[in-house]
Design a protein around this motif. Structure first.
Motif, PDB file in Angstrom:
ATOM      1  N   PHE A 380       0.849  -1.192   0.000  1.00  0.00           N
ATOM      2  CA  PHE A 380       0.000   0.000   0.000  1.00  0.00           C
ATOM      3  C   PHE A 380       0.888   1.247   0.000  1.00  0.00           C
ATOM      4  O   PHE A 380       2.043   1.223   0.440  1.00  0.00           O
ATOM      5  CB  PHE A 380      -0.901   0.018   1.234  1.00  0.00           C
ATOM      6  CG  PHE A 380      -1.828  -1.161   1.332  1.00  0.00           C
ATOM      7  CD1 PHE A 380      -3.082  -1.129   0.758  1.00  0.00           C
ATOM      8  CD2 PHE A 380      -1.429  -2.322   1.996  1.00  0.00           C
ATOM      9  CE1 PHE A 380      -3.936  -2.209   0.841  1.00  0.00           C
ATOM     10  CE2 PHE A 380      -2.274  -3.409   2.083  1.00  0.00           C
ATOM     11  CZ  PHE A 380      -3.535  -3.357   1.503  1.00  0.00           C
ATOM     12  N   ILE A 381       0.310   2.353  -0.507  1.00  0.00           N
ATOM     13  CA  ILE A 381       1.025   3.616  -0.552  1.00  0.00           C
ATOM     14  C   ILE A 381       0.058   4.754  -0.253  1.00  0.00           C
ATOM     15  O   ILE A 381      -1.142   4.683  -0.555  1.00  0.00           O
ATOM     16  CB  ILE A 381       1.697   3.844  -1.929  1.00  0.00           C
ATOM     17  CG1 ILE A 381       2.652   5.041  -1.878  1.00  0.00           C
ATOM     18  CG2 ILE A 381       0.649   4.026  -3.019  1.00  0.00           C
ATOM     19  CD1 ILE A 381       3.514   5.191  -3.126  1.00  0.00           C
ATOM     20  N   THR A 382       0.587   5.778   0.418  1.00  0.00           N
ATOM     21  CA  THR A 382      -0.150   7.026   0.608  1.00  0.00           C
ATOM     22  C   THR A 382       0.765   8.170   0.197  1.00  0.00           C
ATOM     23  O   THR A 382       1.966   8.150   0.456  1.00  0.00           O
ATOM     24  CB  THR A 382      -0.602   7.202   2.070  1.00  0.00           C
ATOM     25  OG1 THR A 382      -1.250   8.477   2.209  1.00  0.00           O
ATOM     26  CG2 THR A 382       0.566   7.137   3.023  1.00  0.00           C
ATOM     27  N   SER A 383       0.197   9.177  -0.448  1.00  0.00           N
ATOM     28  CA  SER A 383       0.969  10.370  -0.826  1.00  0.00           C
ATOM     29  C   SER A 383       0.469  11.604  -0.084  1.00  0.00           C
ATOM     30  O   SER A 383       0.992  12.700  -0.295  1.00  0.00           O
ATOM     31  CB  SER A 383       0.887  10.587  -2.341  1.00  0.00           C
ATOM     32  OG  SER A 383      -0.463  10.766  -2.736  1.00  0.00           O
ATOM     33  N   ASP A 384      -0.543  11.428   0.783  1.00  0.00           N
ATOM     34  CA  ASP A 384      -1.071  12.565   1.538  1.00  0.00           C
ATOM     35  C   ASP A 384      -0.996  12.309   3.050  1.00  0.00           C
ATOM     36  O   ASP A 384      -1.886  12.647   3.807  1.00  0.00           O
ATOM     37  CB  ASP A 384      -2.515  12.879   1.115  1.00  0.00           C
ATOM     38  CG  ASP A 384      -3.448  11.697   1.308  1.00  0.00           C
ATOM     39  OD1 ASP A 384      -2.988  10.634   1.803  1.00  0.00           O
ATOM     40  OD2 ASP A 384      -4.636  11.808   0.969  1.00  0.00           O
ATOM     41  N   ALA A 385       0.093  11.667   3.467  1.00  0.00           N
ATOM     42  CA  ALA A 385       0.398  11.456   4.883  1.00  0.00           C
ATOM     43  C   ALA A 385      -0.667  10.635   5.596  1.00  0.00           C
ATOM     44  O   ALA A 385      -1.053  10.940   6.727  1.00  0.00           O
ATOM     45  CB  ALA A 385       0.599  12.788   5.600  1.00  0.00           C
ATOM     46  N   GLY A 386      -1.146   9.583   4.957  1.00  0.00           N
ATOM     47  CA  GLY A 386      -2.013   8.633   5.627  1.00  0.00           C
ATOM     48  C   GLY A 386      -3.484   8.913   5.592  1.00  0.00           C
ATOM     49  O   GLY A 386      -4.278   8.158   6.171  1.00  0.00           O
ATOM     50  N   ASN A 387      -3.929   9.977   4.924  1.00  0.00           N
ATOM     51  CA  ASN A 387      -5.360  10.245   4.841  1.00  0.00           C
ATOM     52  C   ASN A 387      -6.057   9.262   3.903  1.00  0.00           C
ATOM     53  O   ASN A 387      -7.149   8.771   4.204  1.00  0.00           O
ATOM     54  CB  ASN A 387      -5.590  11.678   4.372  1.00  0.00           C
ATOM     55  CG  ASN A 387      -5.323  12.697   5.470  1.00  0.00           C
ATOM     56  OD1 ASN A 387      -6.173  12.955   6.310  1.00  0.00           O
ATOM     57  ND2 ASN A 387      -4.118  13.264   5.477  1.00  0.00           N
ATOM     58  N   THR A 388      -5.433   9.000   2.754  1.00  0.00           N
ATOM     59  CA  THR A 388      -5.971   8.015   1.816  1.00  0.00           C
ATOM     60  C   THR A 388      -4.854   7.063   1.409  1.00  0.00           C
ATOM     61  O   THR A 388      -3.679   7.452   1.347  1.00  0.00           O
ATOM     62  CB  THR A 388      -6.537   8.694   0.554  1.00  0.00           C
ATOM     63  OG1 THR A 388      -5.496   9.447  -0.100  1.00  0.00           O
ATOM     64  CG2 THR A 388      -7.681   9.623   0.920  1.00  0.00           C
ATOM     65  N   TRP A 389      -5.234   5.800   1.143  1.00  0.00           N
ATOM     66  CA  TRP A 389      -4.260   4.771   0.783  1.00  0.00           C
ATOM     67  C   TRP A 389      -4.684   4.090  -0.501  1.00  0.00           C
ATOM     68  O   TRP A 389      -5.868   4.027  -0.825  1.00  0.00           O
ATOM     69  CB  TRP A 389      -4.152   3.728   1.902  1.00  0.00           C
ATOM     70  CG  TRP A 389      -3.565   4.281   3.179  1.00  0.00           C
ATOM     71  CD1 TRP A 389      -4.222   4.971   4.152  1.00  0.00           C
ATOM     72  CD2 TRP A 389      -2.205   4.179   3.587  1.00  0.00           C
ATOM     73  NE1 TRP A 389      -3.357   5.318   5.149  1.00  0.00           N
ATOM     74  CE2 TRP A 389      -2.103   4.835   4.841  1.00  0.00           C
ATOM     75  CE3 TRP A 389      -1.055   3.609   3.042  1.00  0.00           C
ATOM     76  CZ2 TRP A 389      -0.908   4.934   5.534  1.00  0.00           C
ATOM     77  CZ3 TRP A 389       0.136   3.702   3.737  1.00  0.00           C
ATOM     78  CH2 TRP A 389       0.203   4.349   4.968  1.00  0.00           C
ATOM     79  N   SER A 390      -3.697   3.574  -1.219  1.00  0.00           N
ATOM     80  CA  SER A 390      -3.947   2.814  -2.449  1.00  0.00           C
ATOM     81  C   SER A 390      -3.187   1.502  -2.382  1.00  0.00           C
ATOM     82  O   SER A 390      -2.056   1.452  -1.866  1.00  0.00           O
ATOM     83  CB  SER A 390      -3.490   3.596  -3.690  1.00  0.00           C
ATOM     84  OG  SER A 390      -4.162   4.834  -3.769  1.00  0.00           O
ATOM     85  N   GLN A 391      -3.811   0.470  -2.910  1.00  0.00           N
ATOM     86  CA  GLN A 391      -3.122  -0.815  -3.028  1.00  0.00           C
ATOM     87  C   GLN A 391      -2.350  -0.819  -4.337  1.00  0.00           C
ATOM     88  O   GLN A 391      -2.911  -0.519  -5.401  1.00  0.00           O
ATOM     89  CB  GLN A 391      -4.124  -1.968  -2.995  1.00  0.00           C
ATOM     90  CG  GLN A 391      -3.473  -3.333  -2.924  1.00  0.00           C
ATOM     91  CD  GLN A 391      -4.479  -4.466  -2.916  1.00  0.00           C
ATOM     92  OE1 GLN A 391      -5.537  -4.365  -3.541  1.00  0.00           O
ATOM     93  NE2 GLN A 391      -4.166  -5.544  -2.217  1.00  0.00           N
ATOM     94  N   ILE A 392      -1.055  -1.161  -4.288  1.00  0.00           N
ATOM     95  CA  ILE A 392      -0.233  -1.048  -5.502  1.00  0.00           C
ATOM     96  C   ILE A 392       0.283  -2.394  -6.005  1.00  0.00           C
ATOM     97  O   ILE A 392       0.554  -2.541  -7.197  1.00  0.00           O
ATOM     98  CB  ILE A 392       0.963  -0.092  -5.274  1.00  0.00           C
ATOM     99  CG1 ILE A 392       1.762  -0.500  -4.038  1.00  0.00           C
ATOM    100  CG2 ILE A 392       0.464   1.347  -5.140  1.00  0.00           C
ATOM    101  CD1 ILE A 392       3.000   0.359  -3.817  1.00  0.00           C
ATOM    102  N   PHE A 393       0.436  -3.409  -5.113  1.00  0.00           N
ATOM    103  CA  PHE A 393       0.887  -4.738  -5.546  1.00  0.00           C
ATOM    104  C   PHE A 393       0.202  -5.802  -4.702  1.00  0.00           C
ATOM    105  O   PHE A 393      -0.125  -5.591  -3.534  1.00  0.00           O
ATOM    106  CB  PHE A 393       2.415  -4.882  -5.402  1.00  0.00           C
ATOM    107  CG  PHE A 393       3.204  -3.938  -6.256  1.00  0.00           C
ATOM    108  CD1 PHE A 393       3.274  -4.096  -7.628  1.00  0.00           C
ATOM    109  CD2 PHE A 393       3.892  -2.869  -5.679  1.00  0.00           C
ATOM    110  CE1 PHE A 393       3.992  -3.226  -8.421  1.00  0.00           C
ATOM    111  CE2 PHE A 393       4.618  -1.997  -6.448  1.00  0.00           C
ATOM    112  CZ  PHE A 393       4.673  -2.164  -7.836  1.00  0.00           C
TER     113      PHE A 393
END
Length: 1010
Positions: A380-393
Motif C-alpha cells: 500500500f502507498i499514501t501520498s497525503d500522509a495517511g489520509n488516503t491509501w492505495s493498493q499497488i501490488f
C-alpha cells in the motif's frame, strides 16, 4: 565494495575481495594486491564526515590490523593493532576522531583516523559510550560512558577523549547504576537504578541534576525503551507489571520528567539479536506523525497520530484494490493494518519506508480487515500522509525512493529469479514495468539506494545458488530528459481528514506534479510554509496525574492529589498550578483557549516541611566500611529555600545545611567502624518540622570462614560448634546450619550452636555464612561414638616454619602422622584418627576409637584395650618414635603433650562431681603452665584468652558494640592467639575430653572493639 567467501564446512570466512568502481558500478577494479593478497578483511567503514576516508578491519583470528585509505580507496596503509576491535563509533563532526570498543571491554580512542590509538577506559559496557553532545558539552572531545563495577553495578563517567585519568573523570550521577542502562541522546541522559527489586529511571535534561522519571503512580515498569528525544520531548515505551508481549507508550514534558499515557498495548517482538522491537513507526518528513500496532481484544490493529500521541485513529482502507475492484471496508469494524518493522538488513527497505525528502509519501506492506494478519499481505502507498491509501501490488515489494521521491522503484520479494522492476512517476498511482537484465537472477539486495545524490543503483544477486555474485548497474538518467522548473511543482496542504491545523500550525509543502517527468536533483527542497492556528482543546494533552475520560475531559487519577504539584515549591518561590492540561510539546498554536488550559503561575504557600525522604544513592541499606556513602535527601512539600536540613549519621557525626537545594548532589560520609547505624534527617522551618530515619548496615567484606568442631564427639552429649570469620567482625551475618541429612536448616544470628548427636556413626555438619552479598561455606565430618580416647600432640618447632595454615596442608600432614603411628605401633587404621588443628604453633589431636566389631557384652574389655593402645601410642610418642620427613632435610618429631590422658568416655551417671572438679582444676593449671613454658620464648608478648563454662564449650561470640575494621600488620599476623573449642564440662557425666584447638590467625583484616 567488500565481498567474503564463507566456508560452511569450516564455519568461517576463508577468503575476501575488495572492489572499487569510479564510474558508478560500470567497471570494478580488484584491490586484493593493494591490501595484501592473502589478507582476509572483515569490515569496511566510510567516514560519515569525509567519504574519501575509508577504514578496513582484517580478520583478527588471522591478522589483527587495520588498513586506512585517504583517497577513496585508491591506496591503503596498514597499521598493526594490539587490541581486538568489536565496534567503531565515529565523531559526528570531527572526521578523524574515532572510538573503538575491544573484545576485552576496553575503550580506545584515536584522533588520527586510526593511525594511533590510546586507552580511554577499562571495563566499559558494550554499546554504552557516546560522543559529546554539541551545544551541551563544553568540549567536543568529551565522551560519556558506562563503566562496570561488578555484575550488578555500573557507573556513569565522563572524561576527555585524550585525558581520561581518574582525576579528570566526571561522575554526573551520584551513585551506581544498573548495568547496561546508560542512554545519552540529544539533550537527555538516562540511567536506571533498581531499588527493592524495582527499577527506578532517572533523567538529566541539558546537563541538569538527575531526577527520577515520574510515570503514573501504579505503573511498576518491568522495562523501558526510549523511542525518541527530538523536539524537546521524550517518547518512551514501558512494559508494565501485567504485560508480556505489549508496551504502553508514554510522552513527557520538556524536561523528560513527568510522563502521561499516550497509547496502551503496543505490540512488541524479539529481534534477531535478542533486542526488543516495538511496533511503533515515526514517519519521516512530517513532525509529530506516528503509526502504531495496538493489541485490542486479542486483535492487532494499526493506528495513526498527527499530534505526537494526543489522538489516535484507525486507517481508512482503500476504496478499490490493485485491479480496480471495490473493497467494502467500513470503520471501525474494518480498516487498513500495516507491518511496521524496519529492516535490519542494510540492502532492503523492510516492511515500511518514508523519507524526509519526500514528505507525505509512505509505502508499507499490510492487510485489510478486522486485524493485522501475516497472510494475504499486499503493498500500500499514501501520498497525503495517511489520509488516503492505495493498493499497488498483490505481493510484497521493496520500494526505493528515486530523485527525492520524484520517482519510485519497486522490486518484488520472491525466492525466484526475476528480471523486471517497476517504476512510478506519480507517487505510486501508476506503475510501469522495466527489464533490467536479459537473464533472470536471484536478487539479494541493492547497493547504494538512489535518491539523495545519484540516479544510479546497483542490484546484486546470483544466477544460481552455486554461482558467484552478479552485479547489475541500472542508470535512470536516460528516463529523464530535463531538469524541473517552477512550473513542474504544486502546493500540498498537510491535513488530518480535512483538518488543516496540526500541531498548532497549517503546513504547506511544495511537491512535484504527477504529470511532470523531470529531475529535481540534489538542490531540491520540499519547501514548507506554516501559519499558526488558534489553540483548541485538541492542542492540549492531559497533564501528569490526570486521565482522559470517554468524553475527552482530563480529570485527576484516583491516586493523584492536584495540590501535590505545589511540591515544586521546594526549589522556588512560585509554582505552576496545573489546569489538568498541558500543551503538546512543539505545538505552536497561539491565542484561542491557550489561557484557559495553560497552567497558572502561583505563589508558593507557606507550609511546614512534609514528605521528607532519606535514601542512599544506591538505594541500598548496606555499605562497606571505609567507603564513601552518599545520602540523598528529598523534600516533597515545603519551602525548600527556607527549610534547613540536619543529617545525623548515627556514629557521633552530623551535618547541617541551610536549605534543601544546597544538597542536590548528595551528602557523602565515610564510616570507620562496622555496625548498624541509625541515620536520621530533620527538616525544619518556621512553620514546623519533619523527621525521617533509616538503619544502615556497615560491613567488612567476608573473606573466609572456618567451622571449628571436634573430630569425634560422644553420642547423646551436647557439643558446641563454632564458626570463625575472617575478619572476625563483618557486621550483620546470618549462619545457616545443616546437620547430617536434615533438609531443614537451622538459622542463627550467632556463630555458635549447641547440638546433640543422637546416634553413633559418621555425620556431616555444614555451615553457610551470609554477610552482605557474600555467602561462604565450610563443612566438617564428625564421628559419633559412645566412648573414645583423645590426646593432644605437639611437634618439633621447625614444623611451624613450613606451616602455610591451609586446610589442604593440614589434611596431608594428618595423613602422614597417622601413617607413622600405625607403622610404629601396629595400631589399626580403623581405630585411629589424627587431625592437625588450625593455627600456629602447630598442634594436633589424635583419637582412639572403639572396635566396631565388639559386642555390647565385650565393651568393658574393649575399654581396657583402648587403655592399652593409648599406653602404646604414648610410649612411642615419649620415646620420639613417631616422626616423618616433611621435605629433604626437614625431619619432624611428634610429641605427646604433658596433659593427663583423658579418661574413657562413657554414659554412666555415678561419677563424683568433686573429683571431676579437682581433676579439671589440675588439668587447667597444667595446660596453662605448659603452654606458657612451651611458647613464651618463641612469641614474646603472647596473650592468652580462655574462660571456663559450666555447661558448654568455650564460644567465640560477636560483641554487640560497633567494630572497627583495620588492616593487620605482618607482626599482628603471627602474634594473635586464640584457644578454640576447649571443653570443660563439670556435669556428673563421667568423661573429660581433652580436645584443644590452639589457633594463630593469619587474617589480613582484623576487627577490634571500639
Amino acid at each position: 565494495m567488500l565481498t567474503k567467501h564463507f566456508d560452511f564446512n569450516l564455519g568461517s570466512v576463508t577468503e575476501s575481495s575488495l572492489w572499487r568502481s569510479t564510474d558508478y558500478g560500470t567497471t570494478y577494479e580488484k584491490l586484493n594486491e593493494k591490501v595484501g593478497a592473502k589478507t582476509i578483511l572483515s569490515y569496511l567503514y566510510v567516514s560519515p564526515n569525509n567519504k574519501r576516508k575509508i577504514m578496513l578491519l582484517t580478520d583478527a583470528e588471522v591478522e589483527n590490523s587495520l588498513l586506512i585509505s585517504l583517497d577513496e580507496g585508491a591506496t591503503y596503509q596498514k597499521y598493526r593493532l594490539n587490541f581486538y576491535i568489536l565496534s567503531l563509533l565515529f565523531h559526528p563532526q570531527q572526521e578523524d576522531w574515532i572510538l573503538a570498543y575491544s573484545r576485552d571491554q576496553k575503550l580506545y580512542s584515536s584522533v588520527e583516523f586510526g593511525r594511533k590509538w590510546q586507552l580511554v577506559h577499562e571495563k566499559v559496557a558494550p554499546n554504552r559510550f557516546y560522543w559529546s553532545r554539541m551545544g551541551l558539552d563544553n568540549e567536543p572531545g568529551l565522551i560519556h560512558l558506562e563503566t562496570q563495577i561488578s555484575e550488578e553495578q555500573s557507573q556513569y563517567v565522563t572524561c576527555k577523549v585524550q585525558n581520561c585519568t581518574e582525576v579528570n573523570r566526571g561522575r554526573p550521577f551520584p551513585g551506581y547504576i544498573d548495568p547496561n542502562s546508560l542512554v545519552v541522546q540529544d539533550e537527555y541522559a538516562f540511567v536506571q537504578v533498581s531499588t527493592g527489586g524495582r527499577p527506578v529511571y532517572y533523567v538529566s535534561y541539558q546537563q541538569d541534576a538527575f531526577t527520577p522519571m515520574k510515570l503514573p503512580k501504579y505503573t511498576f515498569p518491568k522495562g523501558l525503551h526510549v523511542i525518541s528525544t527530538d523536539e524537546n520531548r521524550v517518547v518512551a515505551a514501558v512494559q508494565e507489571w501485567n504485560q508480556n508481549d505489549t508496551y504502553n507508550l508514554y510522552v513527557s514534558d520538556t524536561r523528560g520528567v513527568l510522563f502521561t499515557l499516550a497509547l496502551e498495548n503496543i505490540m512488541s517482538s524479539m529481534g534477531p539479536e535478542g533486542n526488543v522491537m516495538i511496533d511503533l513507526y515515526e514517519v519521516a518528513g512530517v513532525k509529530g506523525m506516528f503509526l502504531a500496532n495496538k493489541k485490542l481484544d486479542d486483535q492487532v490493529k494499526t493506528y495513526i497520530t498527527y499530534n505526537k500521541g494526543r489522538d489516535w485513529n484507525l486507517l481508512q482502507a482503500p476504496a478499490t484494490d490493485v485491479r480496480g475492484d471495490s473493497i467494502h471496508c467500513v470503520l471501525p469494524y474494518c480498516s487498513l493494518h500495516l507491518h511496521l518493522h524496519v529492516s535490519d538488513y542494510p540492502y532492503s527497505s523492510g516492511n515500511i519506508a518514508s523519507k524526509d525528502s519526500a514528505p507525505g509519501i509512505i509505502v508499507a506492506s499490510g492487510s485489510i480487515g478486522s486485524e493485522l494478519t501475516m497472510t494475504n499481505v499486499t503493498m500500500f502507498i499514501t501520498s497525503d500522509a495517511g489520509n488516503t491509501w492505495s493498493q499497488i501490488f498483490d505481493e510484497e515489494h521493496s520500494v526505493l525512493y528515486l530523485d527525492q521521491g520524484g520517482a519510485l522503484v519497486a522490486i518484488r520479494h520472491t525466492p525466484l529469479p526475476i528480471r523486471h522492476l517497476w517504476l512510478s512517476f506519480d507517487e505510486g498511482r501508476n506503475w510501469n514495468k522495466y527489464s533490467f537484465t536479459s537473464s533472470p537472477i536471484f536478487v539479494d539486495g541493492v547497493l547504494g539506494e538512489p535518491g539523495e545524490e545519484t540516479l544510479i543503483m546497483t542490484l546484486f544477486g546470483h544466477v544460481s545458488h552455486r554461482s558467484e555474485w552478479q552485479l547489475v548497474k541500472i542508470d535512470f538518467r536516460s528516463i529523464f530528459n530535463r531538469r524541473c522548473t517552477e512550473g513542474d511543482y504544486q502546493t500540498w496542504h498537510l491535513h488530518n481528514q480535512g483538518e488543516p491545523c496540526l500541531m498548532g500550525v497549517k503546513r504547506i509543502y511544495r511537491k512535484l506534479k504527477p504529470i511532470a517527468r523531470c529531475v529535481m536533483g540534489q538542490r531540491y527542497l520540499a519547501t514548507m510554509t506554516s501559519e499558526s492556528c488558534d489553540c483548541t482543546e485538541s492542542d492540549f494533552e492531559c497533564d501528569y496525574g490526570y486521565e482522559r475520560q470517554s468524553g475527552g475531559k482530563c480529570v485527576p487519577a484516583f491516586w493523584f492529589a492536584p495540590s501535590s504539584m505545589s511540591r515544586i515549591c521546594t526549589t522556588g518561590n512560585s509554582f505552576l498550578n496545573s489546569t489538568g492540561y498541558r500543551k503538546v510539546v512543539s505545538n505552536n498554536c497561539t491565542n484561542g483557549v491557550l489561557e484557559d488550559y495553560t497552567a497558572r503561575k502561583q505563589k508558593c504557600p507557606a507550609q511546614a516541611p512534609r514528605g521528607l525522604r532519606l535514601v542512599t544513592s544506591e538505594g541500598k541499606l548496606t555499605a562497606r566500611w571505609g567507603t564513601n556513602v552518599t545520602f540523598l535527601v528529598f523534600l516533597e512539600e515545603g519551602d525548600g529555600f527556607r527549610t534547613s536540613i540536619m543529617v545525623d549519621f548515627g556514629d557521633g557525626n552530623a551535618v547541617s545545611y541551610s536549605n534543601v537545594s544546597s544538597i542536590e548532589d548528595g551528602i557523602k560520609h565515610i564510616y570507620k567502624s562496622v555496625g548498624i547505624y541509625k541515620v536520621s534527617a530533620t527538616g525544619e522551618n518556621a512553620l514546623g518540622s519533619d523527621h525521617v530515619m533509616l538503619y544502615l548496615h556497615v560491613t567488612c567484606p567476608l573473606e573466609r570462614i572456618h567451622l571449628s568442631a571436634p573430630l569425634v564427639v560422644a553420642k547423646g552429649k551436647e557439643v558446641n560448634l563454632t564458626t570463625v570469620l575472617w575478619p572476625s567482625h563483618v557486621g550483620t551475618a546470618t549462619f545457616i546450619w545443616w546437620f547430617g541429612n536434615n533438609t531443614e536448616p537451622l538459622i542463627t544470628l550467632e556463630g555458635s550452636v549447641a547440638f546433640t548427636f543422637p546416634k553413633e556413626g559418621t555425620t556431616t555438619v555444614t555451615v553457610q555464612v551470609s554477610a552482605g552479598s557474600t555467602i561462604l561455606q565450610d563443612k566438617k565430618t564428625i564421628a559419633v561414638h559412645e566412648y573414645f580416647r583423645s590426646h593432644l600432640l605437639a611437634f618439633s618447632s621447625n614444623l611451624d616454619n613450613h606451616n602455610p595454615d591451609v586446610a589442604e596442608w593440614r589434611l596431608d600432614v594428618s595423613r602422614v602422622i597417622k601413617s607413622s603411628m600405625v607403622k610404629a605401633t601396629g595400631v589399626s587404621e580403623k581405630q585411629l584418627l589424627v587431625t592437625v588443628l588450625p593455627g600456629i604453633p602447630t598442634a594436633a589431636e589424635m583419637f582412639l576409637l572403639p572396635d566396631k566389631e565388639v559386642t555390647r557384652q565385650e565393651e568393658e574389655r574393649n575399654a581396657e584395650y583402648l587403655d592399652q593402645l593409648s599406653a602404646v601410642l604414648l610410649g612411642a610418642l615419649n620415646q620420639n618414635h613417631i616422626e616423618f620427613t616433611l621435605r629433604p632435610g626437614v625431619q619432624i618429631t611428634v610429641y605427646a603433650t604433658n596433659l593427663s590422658v583423658a579418661p574413657l568416655v562413657d554414659t554412666s551417671e555415678s561419677q563424683n562431681g568433686s573429683a571431676i572438679l579437682m581433676l579439671l582444676s589440675v588439668v587447667f593449671v597444667g595446660l596453662t603452665v605448659f603452654v606458657i613454658y612451651k611458647f613464651k620464648r618463641k612469641i614474646p608478648g603472647l596473650s592468652f584468652y580462655a574462660q571456663m563454662q559450666n555447661e558448654k564449650e568455650q564460644e567465640i561470640t560477636r560483641p554487640a558494640s560497633a567494630m572497627e575494621c583495620t588492616p593487620s600488620t605482618q607482626r599482628e599476623m603471627v602474634t594473635s592467639l586464640e584457644l578454640l573449642d576447649t571443653e570443660f564440662n563439670t556435669q556428673d557425666i563421667g568423661y573429660l575430653p581433652s580436645h584443644l584447638n590452639i589457633k594463630f590467625t593469619k587474617e589480613t583484616l582484623s576487627c577490634v572493639t571500639v
